[in-house]
Design a protein around this motif. Sequence first.
Motif, PDB file in Angstrom:
ATOM      1  N   ILE A   1      74.427  -4.609  -6.660  1.00 29.45           N
ATOM      2  CA  ILE A   1      73.169  -4.682  -5.918  1.00 29.45           C
ATOM      3  C   ILE A   1      73.148  -6.042  -5.219  1.00 29.45           C
ATOM      4  N   GLN A   2      73.154  -6.015  -3.896  1.00 34.17           N
ATOM      5  CA  GLN A   2      73.159  -7.270  -3.142  1.00 34.17           C
ATOM      6  C   GLN A   2      71.755  -7.701  -2.744  1.00 34.17           C
ATOM      7  N   SER A   3      70.854  -6.732  -2.552  1.00 35.32           N
ATOM      8  CA  SER A   3      69.489  -7.060  -2.158  1.00 35.32           C
ATOM      9  C   SER A   3      68.564  -5.901  -2.485  1.00 35.32           C
ATOM     10  N   VAL A   4      67.296  -6.212  -2.702  1.00 36.59           N
ATOM     11  CA  VAL A   4      66.236  -5.202  -2.816  1.00 36.59           C
ATOM     12  C   VAL A   4      65.014  -5.754  -2.098  1.00 36.59           C
ATOM     13  N   LEU A   5      64.653  -5.155  -0.967  1.00 36.35           N
ATOM     14  CA  LEU A   5      63.441  -5.531  -0.264  1.00 36.35           C
ATOM     15  C   LEU A   5      62.304  -4.677  -0.803  1.00 36.35           C
ATOM     16  N   ALA A   6      61.304  -5.340  -1.423  1.00 34.14           N
ATOM     17  CA  ALA A   6      60.210  -4.633  -2.077  1.00 34.14           C
ATOM     18  C   ALA A   6      58.882  -5.188  -1.576  1.00 34.14           C
ATOM     19  N   PRO A   7      57.867  -4.327  -1.407  1.00 33.81           N
ATOM     20  CA  PRO A   7      56.571  -4.791  -0.899  1.00 33.81           C
ATOM     21  C   PRO A   7      55.713  -5.430  -1.973  1.00 33.81           C
ATOM     22  N   ASP A   8      54.861  -6.374  -1.546  1.00 35.95           N
ATOM     23  CA  ASP A   8      53.852  -6.911  -2.453  1.00 35.95           C
ATOM     24  C   ASP A   8      52.579  -6.084  -2.321  1.00 35.95           C
ATOM     25  N   TRP A   9      51.458  -6.596  -2.863  1.00 31.61           N
ATOM     26  CA  TRP A   9      50.224  -5.817  -2.917  1.00 31.61           C
ATOM     27  C   TRP A   9      49.668  -5.495  -1.534  1.00 31.61           C
ATOM     28  N   ASP A  10      49.996  -6.304  -0.493  1.00 24.70           N
ATOM     29  CA  ASP A  10      49.498  -5.994   0.846  1.00 24.70           C
ATOM     30  C   ASP A  10      50.575  -5.443   1.763  1.00 24.70           C
ATOM     31  N   GLY A  11      51.728  -5.056   1.163  1.00 25.67           N
ATOM     32  CA  GLY A  11      52.776  -4.405   1.930  1.00 25.67           C
ATOM     33  C   GLY A  11      53.838  -5.313   2.500  1.00 25.67           C
ATOM     34  N   THR A  12      53.727  -6.621   2.292  1.00 33.31           N
ATOM     35  CA  THR A  12      54.730  -7.559   2.794  1.00 33.31           C
ATOM     36  C   THR A  12      55.978  -7.491   1.922  1.00 33.31           C
TER      37      THR A  12
ATOM     38  N   SER B   1      79.149 -12.285 -11.053  1.00 33.19           N
ATOM     39  CA  SER B   1      78.305 -11.395 -11.853  1.00 33.19           C
ATOM     40  C   SER B   1      77.013 -11.016 -11.141  1.00 33.19           C
ATOM     41  N   PHE B   2      76.631 -11.714 -10.086  1.00 33.27           N
ATOM     42  CA  PHE B   2      75.342 -11.485  -9.451  1.00 33.27           C
ATOM     43  C   PHE B   2      75.238 -10.052  -8.934  1.00 33.27           C
ATOM     44  N   GLY B   3      74.350  -9.276  -9.521  1.00 36.60           N
ATOM     45  CA  GLY B   3      74.095  -7.915  -9.079  1.00 36.60           C
ATOM     46  C   GLY B   3      75.179  -6.911  -9.402  1.00 36.60           C
ATOM     47  N   ALA B   4      76.231  -7.320 -10.106  1.00 39.19           N
ATOM     48  CA  ALA B   4      77.425  -6.496 -10.239  1.00 39.19           C
ATOM     49  C   ALA B   4      77.346  -5.503 -11.385  1.00 39.19           C
ATOM     50  N   THR B   5      78.185  -4.469 -11.267  1.00 38.98           N
ATOM     51  CA  THR B   5      78.490  -3.613 -12.407  1.00 38.98           C
ATOM     52  C   THR B   5      79.412  -4.387 -13.332  1.00 38.98           C
ATOM     53  N   ILE B   6      79.051  -4.479 -14.600  1.00 37.62           N
ATOM     54  CA  ILE B   6      79.793  -5.284 -15.572  1.00 37.62           C
ATOM     55  C   ILE B   6      80.575  -4.362 -16.497  1.00 37.62           C
ATOM     56  N   GLY B   7      81.871  -4.660 -16.686  1.00 38.27           N
ATOM     57  CA  GLY B   7      82.728  -3.875 -17.558  1.00 38.27           C
ATOM     58  C   GLY B   7      84.134  -4.480 -17.589  1.00 38.27           C
ATOM     59  N   ARG B   8      85.069  -4.027 -18.476  1.00 37.62           N
ATOM     60  CA  ARG B   8      84.797  -2.866 -19.278  1.00 37.62           C
ATOM     61  C   ARG B   8      83.750  -3.073 -20.355  1.00 37.62           C
ATOM     62  N   PHE B   9      83.601  -4.304 -20.801  1.00 36.58           N
ATOM     63  CA  PHE B   9      82.672  -4.522 -21.897  1.00 36.58           C
ATOM     64  C   PHE B   9      81.701  -5.626 -21.535  1.00 36.58           C
TER      65      PHE B   9
END
Length: 365
Positions: free
Chosen positions: A52-63, A83-91
Amino acid sequence: MNEQNGSADRDGGTGVRREPDWGRLADGTPVARWVLTDGVLEVGLLEHGARIQSVLAPDWDGTRADVVLGFPGLAPYAGKGRSFGATIGRFANRIAGGEFDLDGQRVSIPTTDRGNAIHGGPHPFSEQLWTAHPVDGVRGVRFSLFSPDGDNGFPGGLSVHVTHVLREGALTITYSATTDAPTVLNLTNHAYFDLAGEGSGTIDAHLVQVLADRFLPVDETGLPTGEFRAVEGTPFDLREAVPVGYRVELDDEQLHRGKGFDHCYVLADVPGGARPPALAAVVTEPVSGRTLEVRTDQPGIQFFTGGSLAGTLVGASGTAYGPRAGLALETQAFPDAPNHPEFPTTVLLPGEEFRSVTEFRFTAV
């Protein structure tokens, strides 16, 4: 639309878009970025690390703001930010001394953290280039990887698939895997969240709730001691939402060892560890109103407040990521499970299929 380092394949109204040359590895191999949109969220995913590189999510007023710590280019992901946002494995998490017994054999994994193996060893899944395909009929991408027998010392050829699907403000991650020989497996995602917006400061004011009665204390190297400790009467009691910064600063041996929270909470009864998908954690940022709910079928969730972030990596906003710049909620099996028969098993056998589901749901109140 981010068309950095290459043109984009437009989604044609499907809510799935591929940016085929978002970055390049040191050998010149192009790395694509996939973008999922559903009218509420916009999620950026990278083939490098199935992350996951980014997630743009709205606040309470839609910003909208990016609520995931990340980078505008590939280089940090291929280096100290692997490790940032990555799938981690095998363990995921730690294995004591990098060794355990399996099927009558002693298995050795290269150690990378205070004498222990962590997150799969020195060349883990987070450093691999995964193949990716859109998922028919939904806003989703399926990442696939084959890990050969002996990869980082782990036995068995392992076929792994990680599917990200975006639907009505929720990102659902489904993990599946099969093996041709007995092995151990513990998969998770290592996104760091800052619901105020990436680079906005620390997560101290975030209200955190973890729906667990027990956690796993750790020794000086971050390994679980084997004790299942009740949270009641300790700073680890997060059954009601509390500002995380207040708890981190308390004088407690376990908090000192983790540089804050870096502990696995017990979500399921043991020894079996079976758990239907259920709410595990809720995080709210009080100013923006953004709320993250985490649901999972895994027996544990590692709550990490980023105490080891040292300000050496600069994020997408141009801000250095120091301690508590973000928090992680890693749904997973218990750390060092191969060396703890009292923990739910992480052994995967030929003919079995590992399958697990985690949901990150974003709302604003």
